[in-house]
Scaffold this motif. Structure first.
Motif, PDB file in Angstrom:
ATOM      1  N   LEU A  96       0.819  -1.203   0.000  1.00  0.00           N
ATOM      2  CA  LEU A  96       0.000   0.000   0.000  1.00  0.00           C
ATOM      3  C   LEU A  96       0.857   1.258   0.000  1.00  0.00           C
ATOM      4  CD1 LEU A  96      -2.707  -1.075   2.615  1.00  0.00           C
ATOM      5  CD2 LEU A  96      -2.969  -0.997   0.119  1.00  0.00           C
ATOM      6  N   THR A  97       0.424   2.247  -0.744  1.00  0.00           N
ATOM      7  CA  THR A  97       1.096   3.542  -0.792  1.00  0.00           C
ATOM      8  C   THR A  97       0.075   4.636  -0.557  1.00  0.00           C
ATOM      9  OG1 THR A  97       0.795   3.677  -3.199  1.00  0.00           O
ATOM     10  CG2 THR A  97       2.877   2.748  -2.389  1.00  0.00           C
ATOM     11  N   LYS A  98       0.552   5.838  -0.214  1.00  0.00           N
ATOM     12  CA  LYS A  98      -0.358   6.925   0.122  1.00  0.00           C
ATOM     13  C   LYS A  98      -1.135   7.391  -1.107  1.00  0.00           C
ATOM     14  CE  LYS A  98       3.338  10.407  -0.162  1.00  0.00           C
ATOM     15  NZ  LYS A  98       4.083  11.428   0.584  1.00  0.00           N
ATOM     16  N   GLU A  99      -2.319   7.926  -0.827  1.00  0.00           N
ATOM     17  CA  GLU A  99      -3.196   8.528  -1.828  1.00  0.00           C
ATOM     18  C   GLU A  99      -3.600   7.546  -2.923  1.00  0.00           C
ATOM     19  OE1 GLU A  99      -1.267  12.058  -3.182  1.00  0.00           O
ATOM     20  OE2 GLU A  99      -1.337  13.022  -1.210  1.00  0.00           O
ATOM     21  N   THR A 100      -3.858   6.289  -2.536  1.00  0.00           N
ATOM     22  CA  THR A 100      -4.463   5.328  -3.448  1.00  0.00           C
ATOM     23  C   THR A 100      -5.873   5.042  -2.958  1.00  0.00           C
ATOM     24  OG1 THR A 100      -3.440   3.536  -2.179  1.00  0.00           O
ATOM     25  CG2 THR A 100      -2.307   4.255  -4.176  1.00  0.00           C
ATOM     26  N   ASN A 101      -6.816   4.931  -3.882  1.00  0.00           N
ATOM     27  CA  ASN A 101      -8.232   4.805  -3.534  1.00  0.00           C
ATOM     28  C   ASN A 101      -8.831   3.507  -4.058  1.00  0.00           C
ATOM     29  OD1 ASN A 101      -8.194   7.369  -2.338  1.00  0.00           O
ATOM     30  ND2 ASN A 101      -8.640   8.365  -4.297  1.00  0.00           N
ATOM     31  N   ASN A 102      -9.887   3.090  -3.366  1.00  0.00           N
ATOM     32  CA  ASN A 102     -10.684   1.935  -3.782  1.00  0.00           C
ATOM     33  C   ASN A 102      -9.841   0.665  -3.950  1.00  0.00           C
ATOM     34  OD1 ASN A 102     -13.236   3.321  -3.917  1.00  0.00           O
ATOM     35  ND2 ASN A 102     -12.492   4.289  -5.809  1.00  0.00           N
ATOM     36  N   ILE A 103      -8.980   0.438  -2.960  1.00  0.00           N
ATOM     37  CA  ILE A 103      -8.185  -0.784  -2.917  1.00  0.00           C
ATOM     38  C   ILE A 103      -8.988  -1.860  -2.193  1.00  0.00           C
ATOM     39  CG2 ILE A 103      -6.041  -1.838  -2.116  1.00  0.00           C
ATOM     40  CD1 ILE A 103      -5.657   0.287  -4.260  1.00  0.00           C
ATOM     41  N   LYS A 138     -13.563  -8.629   3.776  1.00  0.00           N
ATOM     42  CA  LYS A 138     -13.141  -8.064   2.494  1.00  0.00           C
ATOM     43  C   LYS A 138     -13.455  -6.579   2.547  1.00  0.00           C
ATOM     44  CE  LYS A 138     -13.678  -8.417  -2.517  1.00  0.00           C
ATOM     45  NZ  LYS A 138     -14.371  -9.123  -3.640  1.00  0.00           N
ATOM     46  N   VAL A 139     -12.433  -5.747   2.434  1.00  0.00           N
ATOM     47  CA  VAL A 139     -12.625  -4.312   2.611  1.00  0.00           C
ATOM     48  C   VAL A 139     -12.257  -3.547   1.347  1.00  0.00           C
ATOM     49  CG1 VAL A 139     -12.201  -4.366   5.103  1.00  0.00           C
ATOM     50  CG2 VAL A 139     -10.269  -4.037   3.548  1.00  0.00           C
ATOM     51  N   ASN A 140     -12.943  -2.437   1.148  1.00  0.00           N
ATOM     52  CA  ASN A 140     -12.577  -1.449   0.136  1.00  0.00           C
ATOM     53  C   ASN A 140     -12.094  -0.225   0.896  1.00  0.00           C
ATOM     54  OD1 ASN A 140     -13.231   1.098  -1.506  1.00  0.00           O
ATOM     55  ND2 ASN A 140     -13.396  -0.505  -3.069  1.00  0.00           N
ATOM     56  N   ILE A 141     -10.849   0.194   0.626  1.00  0.00           N
ATOM     57  CA  ILE A 141     -10.242   1.248   1.444  1.00  0.00           C
ATOM     58  C   ILE A 141      -9.573   2.319   0.597  1.00  0.00           C
ATOM     59  CG2 ILE A 141      -9.840  -0.235   3.455  1.00  0.00           C
ATOM     60  CD1 ILE A 141      -6.981  -0.643   2.495  1.00  0.00           C
ATOM     61  N   ASN A 142      -9.475   3.508   1.170  1.00  0.00           N
ATOM     62  CA  ASN A 142      -8.624   4.578   0.659  1.00  0.00           C
ATOM     63  C   ASN A 142      -7.438   4.725   1.606  1.00  0.00           C
ATOM     64  OD1 ASN A 142     -10.588   4.990  -1.247  1.00  0.00           O
ATOM     65  ND2 ASN A 142     -11.366   6.891  -0.356  1.00  0.00           N
ATOM     66  N   ILE A 143      -6.271   5.040   1.056  1.00  0.00           N
ATOM     67  CA  ILE A 143      -5.067   5.200   1.860  1.00  0.00           C
ATOM     68  C   ILE A 143      -4.679   6.679   1.914  1.00  0.00           C
ATOM     69  CG2 ILE A 143      -2.651   4.546   2.151  1.00  0.00           C
ATOM     70  CD1 ILE A 143      -4.610   2.252   2.495  1.00  0.00           C
ATOM     71  N   ILE A 144      -4.471   7.167   3.109  1.00  0.00           N
ATOM     72  CA  ILE A 144      -4.013   8.536   3.304  1.00  0.00           C
ATOM     73  C   ILE A 144      -2.768   8.511   4.186  1.00  0.00           C
ATOM     74  CG2 ILE A 144      -6.324   9.523   3.080  1.00  0.00           C
ATOM     75  CD1 ILE A 144      -6.309   9.827   6.167  1.00  0.00           C
ATOM     76  N   GLU A 145      -2.075   9.615   4.236  1.00  0.00           N
ATOM     77  CA  GLU A 145      -0.949   9.755   5.151  1.00  0.00           C
ATOM     78  C   GLU A 145      -1.352  10.735   6.246  1.00  0.00           C
ATOM     79  OE1 GLU A 145       3.739   9.900   4.485  1.00  0.00           O
ATOM     80  OE2 GLU A 145       2.789  11.824   4.037  1.00  0.00           O
ATOM     81  N   TYR A 146      -1.324  10.254   7.481  1.00  0.00           N
ATOM     82  CA  TYR A 146      -1.708  11.077   8.617  1.00  0.00           C
ATOM     83  C   TYR A 146      -0.542  11.135   9.589  1.00  0.00           C
ATOM     84  CZ  TYR A 146      -4.271  12.623  12.791  1.00  0.00           C
ATOM     85  OH  TYR A 146      -4.700  13.310  13.904  1.00  0.00           O
ATOM     86  N   ARG A 147       0.022  12.329   9.754  1.00  0.00           N
ATOM     87  CA  ARG A 147       1.198  12.507  10.622  1.00  0.00           C
ATOM     88  C   ARG A 147       2.320  11.551  10.238  1.00  0.00           C
ATOM     89  NH1 ARG A 147      -1.665  13.337  16.603  1.00  0.00           N
ATOM     90  NH2 ARG A 147      -2.694  15.331  16.095  1.00  0.00           N
ATOM     91  N   LYS A 148       2.577  11.473   8.931  1.00  0.00           N
ATOM     92  CA  LYS A 148       3.646  10.668   8.341  1.00  0.00           C
ATOM     93  C   LYS A 148       3.422   9.172   8.487  1.00  0.00           C
ATOM     94  CE  LYS A 148       7.301  14.146   8.537  1.00  0.00           C
ATOM     95  NZ  LYS A 148       7.343  14.297   7.070  1.00  0.00           N
TER      96      LYS A 148
END
Length: 313
Positions: free
Chosen positions: A6-13, A67-77
């Motif tokens: 997983l990397t930051k700012e990827t959506n609908n994973i 089974k999850v659908n997720i967005n990835i964000i970066e929060y406080r690094k």
């Protein structure tokens, strides 16, 4: 894709994961949310399910598969997942072993190296009591985690941690060959110091503390077991008392959970090797998730310091 990728700012994973920890919280607007540690074979990530309904709270339980659908964000690094949607997956329909992170070395190979060290010991009391204990707990030793979290909290993490420390202990004994170090006592202490965790921790898809773990702790558990096995096998020499001290003093300081502080040089060495290996594991784990020339999050286990990743493996 898995958690490690997983990397930051990827959506609908979409991922299939196990809930390793579930807690409920209240947001600043008064709404309820769930804080969930998602886990697969490659690692963990903290996730939030915002505006959680009563049905969500009922559905999310530690140890269950989703089974999850997720967005990835970066929060406080730190990477964090926002859960968009999810479905419950029947645990019986999957192989839970596929979701459990494992040590990078073969447990049988690691165990054989430890056994070979014990069999080569010249002190009869050490060799005999260690053989008795490893005969009883060896199979659990091979597969158990070393902790619930913080360090080596993976399948076969306990034996990996112990063998790593044993290798370091052998190097210390070789470097300080002219000092008053009982190398065999040190090796026994390294092997025994966390072995009580096979009773302290329940192992499976997720790890938790047993009743003995909650009320006694692994240090007291193994010190008592050593004393008991020595008595029933008529091993009542001072060597057994030295081994008990190695276990009881293994955390180094009273405030860190040791019933006594080290009063043997070997116990002092053991406590430092234990702390060193745990720190290296935790720092390396964070560096693995960090891009080159960037810094990790602050690590509570290392006095809240961050670390710079300055090269790629």
């Amino acid at each position: 894709m898995n958690i490690k990728d997983l990397t930051k700012e990827t959506n609908n994973i979409e991922l299939v994961v196990i809930a390793d920890k579930v807690t409920q919280g209240t947001a600043s607007n008064g709404s309820t949310y769930l804080s969930i540690t998602l886990k697969d074979r490659t690692g963990t990530i903290e996730a939030r399910l915002w505006d959680a309904r009563p049905a969500d709270i009922e559905c999310w339980n530690k140890g269950n598969c989703y089974k999850v659908n997720i967005n990835i964000i970066e929060y406080r690094k730190v990477l964090q997942a926002k859960i968009n949607t999810y479905d419950i997956v029947d645990n019986d329909s999957i192989n839970l072993e596929d979701f459990i992170e494992v040590a990078p070395l073969s447990p049988d190979v690691m165990y054989d190296e430890i056994i070979a060290t014990v069999q080569a010991m010249q002190t009869p009391e050490y060799r005999e009591i260690m053989t008795l204990i490893l005969t009883k707990y060896g199979e659990q030793f091979k597969i158990w985690p070393a902790a619930i979290r913080n360090h080596h909290e993976i399948k076969s993490g306990l034996i990996w941690h112990s063998l790593t420390m044993l290798k370091m202990a052998k190097n210390v004994a070789n470097v300080y060959f002219d000092r008053l170090i009982d190398a065999e006592l040190l090796y026994c202490g390294v092997i025994l110091h966390d072995l009580g965790k096979v009773i302290e921790i329940t192992s499976g898809a997720t790890n938790d503390f047993s009743l003995e773990g909650k009320l006694l702790g692994h240090i007291s558990i193994m010190a008592n077991e050593l004393n008991h096995m020595a008595k029933i096998n008529n091993l009542n020499s001072e060597k057994i008392i030295l081994l008990e001290h190695m276990i009881l003093a293994s955390h180094g300081r009273l405030e860190y959970g040791s019933p006594v502080e080290p009063h043997l040089l070997e116990a002092e060495i053991l406590s430092f090797l234990d702390n060193l290996d745990a720190r290296i594991y935790r720092i390396d784990k964070e560096l693995e998730k960090t891009p080159v020339n960037e810094q990790t999050q602050r690590l509570l286990a290392v006095e809240g310091r961050w670390f710079l990743k300055h090269f790629e493996k």
